[in-house]
Design an enzyme around this catalytic site. Structure first.
Site, mmCIF file in Angstrom:
data_model
loop_
_atom_site.group_PDB
_atom_site.id
_atom_site.type_symbol
_atom_site.label_atom_id
_atom_site.label_comp_id
_atom_site.label_asym_id
_atom_site.label_seq_id
_atom_site.Cartn_x
_atom_site.Cartn_y
_atom_site.Cartn_z
ATOM 1 N N GLY A 67 8.243 -2.170 1.027
ATOM 2 C CA GLY A 67 8.516 -1.961 2.454
ATOM 3 C C GLY A 67 8.955 -3.191 3.227
ATOM 4 O O GLY A 67 9.734 -3.085 4.176
ATOM 5 N N ASP A 77 5.392 -4.777 6.010
ATOM 6 C CA ASP A 77 6.187 -3.969 6.935
ATOM 7 C C ASP A 77 5.362 -3.499 8.126
ATOM 8 O O ASP A 77 5.777 -3.612 9.259
ATOM 9 C CB ASP A 77 6.848 -2.775 6.206
ATOM 10 C CG ASP A 77 5.881 -1.965 5.342
ATOM 11 O OD1 ASP A 77 4.675 -2.267 5.327
ATOM 12 O OD2 ASP A 77 6.350 -1.021 4.666
ATOM 13 N N ASP A 111 -1.481 -0.913 9.482
ATOM 14 C CA ASP A 111 -2.051 0.365 9.918
ATOM 15 C C ASP A 111 -3.580 0.222 9.896
ATOM 16 O O ASP A 111 -4.159 -0.315 10.834
ATOM 17 C CB ASP A 111 -1.521 1.482 9.004
ATOM 18 C CG ASP A 111 -1.956 2.862 9.435
ATOM 19 O OD1 ASP A 111 -2.523 3.008 10.528
ATOM 20 O OD2 ASP A 111 -1.739 3.828 8.682
ATOM 21 N N LYS A 166 0.519 -0.681 14.213
ATOM 22 C CA LYS A 166 0.273 0.632 14.808
ATOM 23 C C LYS A 166 -0.797 0.538 15.875
ATOM 24 O O LYS A 166 -1.826 -0.103 15.678
ATOM 25 C CB LYS A 166 -0.179 1.622 13.735
ATOM 26 C CG LYS A 166 0.968 2.366 13.144
ATOM 27 C CD LYS A 166 0.539 3.587 12.386
ATOM 28 C CE LYS A 166 1.718 4.057 11.563
ATOM 29 N NZ LYS A 166 1.354 5.136 10.649
ATOM 30 N N PHE A 186 3.984 8.351 11.922
ATOM 31 C CA PHE A 186 4.552 7.889 10.658
ATOM 32 C C PHE A 186 6.009 7.492 10.896
ATOM 33 O O PHE A 186 6.844 8.319 11.264
ATOM 34 C CB PHE A 186 4.454 8.980 9.597
ATOM 35 C CG PHE A 186 4.751 8.455 8.222
ATOM 36 C CD1 PHE A 186 3.803 7.720 7.532
ATOM 37 C CD2 PHE A 186 5.990 8.668 7.630
ATOM 38 C CE1 PHE A 186 4.073 7.206 6.272
ATOM 39 C CE2 PHE A 186 6.273 8.159 6.374
ATOM 40 C CZ PHE A 186 5.309 7.432 5.697
ATOM 41 N N VAL A 187 6.306 6.213 10.703
ATOM 42 C CA VAL A 187 7.652 5.705 10.995
ATOM 43 C C VAL A 187 8.400 5.361 9.716
ATOM 44 O O VAL A 187 7.792 5.052 8.686
ATOM 45 C CB VAL A 187 7.599 4.469 11.925
ATOM 46 C CG1 VAL A 187 6.991 4.829 13.269
ATOM 47 C CG2 VAL A 187 6.828 3.319 11.294
ATOM 48 N N ASP A 222 9.597 3.641 4.164
ATOM 49 C CA ASP A 222 10.079 4.855 3.498
ATOM 50 C C ASP A 222 9.251 6.085 3.817
ATOM 51 O O ASP A 222 8.106 5.985 4.263
ATOM 52 C CB ASP A 222 10.018 4.665 1.983
ATOM 53 C CG ASP A 222 8.573 4.729 1.471
ATOM 54 O OD1 ASP A 222 7.737 3.962 1.986
ATOM 55 O OD2 ASP A 222 8.277 5.561 0.592
ATOM 56 N N ARG A 276 14.673 3.977 3.647
ATOM 57 C CA ARG A 276 14.482 2.530 3.802
ATOM 58 C C ARG A 276 15.733 1.865 4.372
ATOM 59 O O ARG A 276 15.655 0.823 5.008
ATOM 60 C CB ARG A 276 14.160 1.884 2.454
ATOM 61 C CG ARG A 276 12.822 2.299 1.855
ATOM 62 C CD ARG A 276 12.457 1.357 0.719
ATOM 63 N NE ARG A 276 11.426 1.888 -0.159
ATOM 64 C CZ ARG A 276 10.121 1.813 0.089
ATOM 65 N NH1 ARG A 276 9.686 1.221 1.184
ATOM 66 N NH2 ARG A 276 9.250 2.315 -0.761
HETATM 67 P P1 5GP Z 1 -2.729 -0.086 5.723
HETATM 68 O O1 5GP Z 1 -3.234 -0.590 4.412
HETATM 69 O O2 5GP Z 1 -2.703 -1.116 6.821
HETATM 70 O O3 5GP Z 1 -3.416 1.176 6.172
HETATM 71 O O4 5GP Z 1 -1.272 0.401 5.499
HETATM 72 C C1 5GP Z 1 -0.282 -0.481 5.309
HETATM 73 C C2 5GP Z 1 0.727 0.051 4.327
HETATM 74 O O5 5GP Z 1 0.872 1.472 4.436
HETATM 75 C C3 5GP Z 1 2.034 -0.562 4.666
HETATM 76 O O6 5GP Z 1 2.306 -1.573 3.741
HETATM 77 C C4 5GP Z 1 3.009 0.592 4.516
HETATM 78 O O7 5GP Z 1 3.564 0.538 3.231
HETATM 79 C C5 5GP Z 1 2.205 1.845 4.606
HETATM 80 N N1 5GP Z 1 2.336 2.502 5.942
HETATM 81 C C6 5GP Z 1 1.424 2.540 6.927
HETATM 82 N N2 5GP Z 1 1.877 3.220 7.987
HETATM 83 C C7 5GP Z 1 3.124 3.623 7.674
HETATM 84 C C8 5GP Z 1 4.136 4.354 8.383
HETATM 85 O O8 5GP Z 1 4.009 4.789 9.541
HETATM 86 N N3 5GP Z 1 5.305 4.565 7.721
HETATM 87 C C9 5GP Z 1 5.516 4.123 6.459
HETATM 88 N N4 5GP Z 1 6.697 4.395 5.925
HETATM 89 N N5 5GP Z 1 4.601 3.415 5.760
HETATM 90 C C10 5GP Z 1 3.422 3.168 6.373
HETATM 91 MG MG MG Z 2 3.869 -1.228 2.062
#
Ligand code: 5GP
Ligand code: MG
Length: 200
Positions: free
Chosen positions: A48, A107, A110, A138, A159-160, A166, A172
């Site tokens: 990402g 990227d 979250d 986020k 979800f973006v 992706d 992407r």
């Molecule tokens: P976390 O571990 O912080 O919950 O999530 C981070 C990872 O989840 C990011 O590296 C990304 O790959 C994926 N992710 C989280 N939210 C989104 C979203 O809204 N869209 C996409 N495409 N990937 C996300």
């Molecule tokens: Mg990722």
């Protein structure tokens, strides 16, 4: 591809402008008064952060190494995190990071599970400094388990896709950051359909 987009949240011109600012800040933070900027080791998280990192590094005119890490948390068409796991075969970090100024790039922040896992792994290798940088953060009700040192943009808790992000490994290559139409997610019998339709 464009027919699948519901809204563009952040357009390409805004991204380019913000990256200029972010790179300038990163350079300043790694420059001691009266010295050249420090050598950097950039660590983008695959896949990402690929587009973001490639645009960012060309705004950083310093001596640098690029290493990569792969951490999977959204396998396939999942749209909610399944917990982060390091993919060793796609991760190329030297045994020791002693003396190196490392910037970890992802990227989107979250829950923070991914960034936390990756930064713990890097910190254990003893870098001279470690900063974290994300394209997006986020706006969630529950704060992430780790904050990033550099955040390009905040986005609503949706979800973006685009600019490296992706859905099921597609989108992407969108030059903008966007939200897909709900019908793009549905209808194939996967358990994530409800999440993707905004019911989580
Ligand atoms: P976390 O571990 O912080 O919950 O999530 C981070 C990872 O989840 C990011 O590296 C990304 O790959 C994926 N992710 C989280 N939210 C989104 C979203 O809204 N869209 C996409 N495409 N990937 C996300
Ligand atoms: Mg990722």
């Amino acid at each position: 591809m464009d027919d699948d987009i519901r809204d563009i949240l952040i357009g390409r011109a805004s991204i380019a402008k913000r990256l200029d600012e972010l790179a300038a800040q990163m350079l300043a933070d790694h420059t001691e008064a009266g010295h050249e900027p420090a050598e950097l080791t950039l660590v983008p998280i695959l896949t990402g952060a690929m587009i973001f990192a490639s645009d960012l590094i060309r705004r950083l005119p310093v001596k640098m190494q690029i290493r990569v890490m792969s951490i999977s948390s959204y396998p396939g068409d999942a749209t909610t995190s399944r917990g982060a796991s390091v993919e060793a075969a796609l991760t190329r970090i030297p045994e020791s990071l002693a003396g190196l100024h490392v910037v970890l790039i992802d990227d989107i922040l979250d829950t923070g599970t991914t960034l936390l896992k990756a930064s713990e792994l890097l910190r254990a290798k003893g870098p001279a400094s470690l900063k974290t940088c994300v394209l997006l953060r986020k706006e969630r009700d529950v704060p992430p388990v780790i904050e990033a040192d550099y955040v390009a943009f905040s986005v609503p808790d949706e979800f973006v896709v685009g600019y490296g992000l992706d859905y099921d490994d597609y989108y992407r290559n969108l030059p903008d950051i966007a939200v897909l139409k709900p019908e793009v997610f549905g209808g194939d019998g996967h358990s994530d359909d409800a999440d993707a339709a905004g019911e989580r």
